[in-house]
Design a protein around this motif. Structure first.
Motif, PDB file in Angstrom:
ATOM      1  N   THR A  30     -15.380 -23.250  11.714  1.00 63.27           N
ATOM      2  CA  THR A  30     -14.353 -23.084  12.746  1.00 63.27           C
ATOM      3  C   THR A  30     -14.711 -21.873  13.596  1.00 63.27           C
ATOM      4  N   SER A  31     -14.122 -21.795  14.773  1.00 65.10           N
ATOM      5  CA  SER A  31     -14.394 -20.675  15.680  1.00 65.10           C
ATOM      6  C   SER A  31     -13.241 -19.683  15.736  1.00 65.10           C
ATOM      7  N   LYS A  32     -12.194 -19.893  14.943  1.00 62.92           N
ATOM      8  CA  LYS A  32     -11.060 -18.981  14.960  1.00 62.92           C
ATOM      9  C   LYS A  32     -10.338 -19.055  13.626  1.00 62.92           C
ATOM     10  N   LEU A  33      -9.480 -18.054  13.371  1.00 63.86           N
ATOM     11  CA  LEU A  33      -8.662 -17.999  12.165  1.00 63.86           C
ATOM     12  C   LEU A  33      -7.232 -18.391  12.516  1.00 63.86           C
ATOM     13  N   ASP A  34      -6.694 -19.374  11.776  1.00 69.30           N
ATOM     14  CA  ASP A  34      -5.283 -19.745  11.887  1.00 69.30           C
ATOM     15  C   ASP A  34      -4.591 -19.236  10.625  1.00 69.30           C
ATOM     16  N   ILE A  35      -3.856 -18.141  10.730  1.00 71.79           N
ATOM     17  CA  ILE A  35      -3.233 -17.497   9.581  1.00 71.79           C
ATOM     18  C   ILE A  35      -1.734 -17.807   9.600  1.00 71.79           C
ATOM     19  N   GLN A  36      -1.238 -18.328   8.469  1.00 70.22           N
ATOM     20  CA  GLN A  36       0.180 -18.617   8.309  1.00 70.22           C
ATOM     21  C   GLN A  36       0.696 -17.839   7.109  1.00 70.22           C
ATOM     22  N   MET A  37       1.807 -17.108   7.296  1.00 72.82           N
ATOM     23  CA  MET A  37       2.404 -16.301   6.233  1.00 72.82           C
ATOM     24  C   MET A  37       3.854 -16.732   6.023  1.00 72.82           C
ATOM     25  N   LYS A  38       4.234 -16.856   4.739  1.00 76.07           N
ATOM     26  CA  LYS A  38       5.601 -17.213   4.371  1.00 76.07           C
ATOM     27  C   LYS A  38       6.055 -16.275   3.261  1.00 76.07           C
ATOM     28  N   ILE A  39       7.231 -15.657   3.442  1.00 72.81           N
ATOM     29  CA  ILE A  39       7.751 -14.689   2.482  1.00 72.81           C
ATOM     30  C   ILE A  39       8.810 -15.380   1.627  1.00 72.81           C
ATOM     31  N   SER A  40       8.702 -15.204   0.319  1.00 73.97           N
ATOM     32  CA  SER A  40       9.664 -15.802  -0.609  1.00 73.97           C
ATOM     33  C   SER A  40       9.938 -14.820  -1.738  1.00 73.97           C
ATOM     34  N   GLY A  41      11.148 -14.847  -2.233  1.00 76.93           N
ATOM     35  CA  GLY A  41      11.490 -14.027  -3.402  1.00 76.93           C
ATOM     36  C   GLY A  41      12.066 -12.677  -3.033  1.00 76.93           C
ATOM     37  N   SER A  42      11.333 -11.846  -2.324  1.00 75.03           N
ATOM     38  CA  SER A  42      11.777 -10.490  -1.996  1.00 75.03           C
ATOM     39  C   SER A  42      11.134 -10.048  -0.692  1.00 75.03           C
ATOM     40  N   GLN A  43      11.494  -8.837  -0.270  1.00 75.25           N
ATOM     41  CA  GLN A  43      10.923  -8.290   0.953  1.00 75.25           C
ATOM     42  C   GLN A  43       9.447  -7.947   0.755  1.00 75.25           C
ATOM     43  N   CYS A  44       8.705  -7.924   1.848  1.00 74.27           N
ATOM     44  CA  CYS A  44       7.263  -7.636   1.762  1.00 74.27           C
ATOM     45  C   CYS A  44       6.799  -6.993   3.066  1.00 74.27           C
ATOM     46  N   TRP A  45       6.183  -5.819   2.944  1.00 75.16           N
ATOM     47  CA  TRP A  45       5.594  -5.144   4.109  1.00 75.16           C
ATOM     48  C   TRP A  45       4.157  -5.613   4.278  1.00 75.16           C
ATOM     49  N   ILE A  56      11.488   3.247   7.378  1.00 74.95           N
ATOM     50  CA  ILE A  56      11.596   2.594   6.067  1.00 74.95           C
ATOM     51  C   ILE A  56      12.431   3.509   5.176  1.00 74.95           C
ATOM     52  N   SER A  57      13.534   2.996   4.672  1.00 80.26           N
ATOM     53  CA  SER A  57      14.371   3.785   3.780  1.00 80.26           C
ATOM     54  C   SER A  57      13.805   3.763   2.373  1.00 80.26           C
ATOM     55  N   LEU A  58      14.338   4.670   1.535  1.00 81.49           N
ATOM     56  CA  LEU A  58      13.880   4.712   0.140  1.00 81.49           C
ATOM     57  C   LEU A  58      14.241   3.418  -0.589  1.00 81.49           C
ATOM     58  N   ASP A  59      15.385   2.811  -0.235  1.00 76.73           N
ATOM     59  CA  ASP A  59      15.760   1.546  -0.868  1.00 76.73           C
ATOM     60  C   ASP A  59      14.784   0.432  -0.487  1.00 76.73           C
ATOM     61  N   ASP A  60      14.397   0.394   0.825  1.00 78.20           N
ATOM     62  CA  ASP A  60      13.416  -0.613   1.242  1.00 78.20           C
ATOM     63  C   ASP A  60      12.071  -0.367   0.564  1.00 78.20           C
ATOM     64  N   LEU A  61      11.689   0.904   0.478  1.00 79.07           N
ATOM     65  CA  LEU A  61      10.409   1.242  -0.158  1.00 79.07           C
ATOM     66  C   LEU A  61      10.420   0.883  -1.637  1.00 79.07           C
ATOM     67  N   ASP A  96      12.065  -1.653  -2.927  1.00 78.46           N
ATOM     68  CA  ASP A  96      11.905  -3.109  -3.013  1.00 78.46           C
ATOM     69  C   ASP A  96      10.456  -3.520  -2.780  1.00 78.46           C
ATOM     70  N   VAL A  97       9.756  -2.822  -1.881  1.00 83.68           N
ATOM     71  CA  VAL A  97       8.378  -3.198  -1.561  1.00 83.68           C
ATOM     72  C   VAL A  97       7.424  -2.815  -2.684  1.00 83.68           C
ATOM     73  N   THR A  98       7.533  -1.574  -3.168  1.00 82.09           N
ATOM     74  CA  THR A  98       6.566  -1.068  -4.159  1.00 82.09           C
ATOM     75  C   THR A  98       6.984  -1.339  -5.594  1.00 82.09           C
ATOM     76  N   LYS A  99       8.285  -1.720  -5.826  1.00 84.57           N
ATOM     77  CA  LYS A  99       8.801  -1.933  -7.183  1.00 84.57           C
ATOM     78  C   LYS A  99       8.764  -0.636  -8.004  1.00 84.57           C
ATOM     79  N   ILE A 100       8.865   0.495  -7.328  1.00 88.72           N
ATOM     80  CA  ILE A 100       8.900   1.802  -7.984  1.00 88.72           C
ATOM     81  C   ILE A 100      10.334   2.341  -7.864  1.00 88.72           C
TER      82      ILE A 100
END
Length: 293
Positions: A207-222, A17-22, A24-28
């Motif tokens: 239910t007997s299981k978890l169905d997890i769906q993730m969608k990223i919008s706007g910016s990068q996300c770790w 993870i570069s400082l530029d990516d970090l 974008d993720v942390t907004k710091i």
């Protein structure tokens, strides 16, 4: 460079993870991230923001923020008198706004109940008057004489009795009972329980299981996803820096723990139900507890 800075920098490099990516993720800002790695905390606005930035940095690179903050506190103890005054003012304003909202909600509820009470009284008396109408007041219908019991007006003779006998011997069909519908299975429920130590806890039932769906919008996300065992053990299933527009789906047969770098960039859906993770670009932790029948 301080020992804490070396640990954070090594964890970031190991995860590529570069400082530029970090940033974008942390907004710091990048210069603050560099100052944390170099141990130059004087560049940062204050000790309160130093702790907040170190915590966000640690979560973004997959380290335990509690242990990292403990290491920082040991080497750099903060003065007792320093408190986040801005956060206190915000909490007070939020409390006043919540009290005003509750007051308006209670007034609206009382008004709706009063209207429903009036409609109920009107309906009761209207229905009572309608049911109280005597049956004798209704005009009775004159029944026409049966042809089988009457005589023929032209000849003065009665009709053939065989006709009545044949009509009486007819078989009346018996109505078959309609089978009752089978009970429908219970629907899946996703319920928020509490927030403990910065972790939002949800209970999933039906239910007997978890169905997890993730969608990223706007910016990068770790995001890091761990499967939880009965003994509170963790097994990492996914750890990735997602870009805007990326989607991902996981199917887990037990409970799960999500560590999100930027909450506002994630749209999380669990078994068809949208789970809110926040509208700010701050880190977020969510625990999904599967309740099996």
């Amino acid at each position: 460079m301080s020992d804490l800075g070396n640990i954070l920098r090594k964890a970031r490099i190991d995860r590529k993870i570069s400082l530029d990516d970090l940033q974008d993720v942390t907004k710091i800002r990048k210069r603050y991230l560099e100052a944390i790695e170099e141990g130059n905390y004087k560049v940062l606005p204050g000790s309160f923001y130093v702790r907040a930035f170190i915590k966000s940095y640690a979560e973004a690179v997959g380290l335990d923020p509690t242990e990292v903050l403990s290491m920082y506190q040991t080497t750099n103890p903060s003065p007792v008198s320093e408190q986040p005054v801005v956060e206190t003012i915000r909490h007070k304003r939020t409390s006043v706004r919540n009290a005003e909202k509750m007051s308006r909600w209670a007034s609206s509820l009382m008004f709706v109940c009063f209207i429903l009470l009036i409609f109920g009284i009107v309906y009761y008396y209207t229905y009572k008057n309608y049911k109280g109408t005597p049956a004798e007041g209704k005009p009775s219908q004159t029944q026409s004489p049966r042809i089988t019991d009457s005589t023929n007006p032209s000849t003065g003779t009665k009709p053939n009795s065989n006709v009545n006998a044949s009509s009486e011997n007819k078989t009346v069909p018996i109505a078959t009972p309609t089978p009752s519908p089978s009970p429908t299975p219970a629907a899946v429920q996703v319920k928020f329980n509490s927030n403990e130590k910065g972790v939002d806890n949800y209970t999933i039932s039906g239910t007997s299981k978890l169905d997890i769906q993730m969608k990223i919008s706007g910016s990068q996300c770790w995001i890091r996803v761990d499967a939880l065992s009965d003994g509170n053990g963790k097994e990492m299933l996914r750890q990735k820096l997602y870009k805007s527009g990326d989607t991902d789906t996981l199917e887990i047969m037990g409970s799960a723990y999500l560590n999100v770098g930027a909450a506002s960039a994630l749209e999380l859906t669990v078994n068809g139900t949208v789970v809110p993770v926040g509208d700010t670009p701050n880190p977020k932790r969510v625990q999904l507890n599967l309740q099996k029948n």
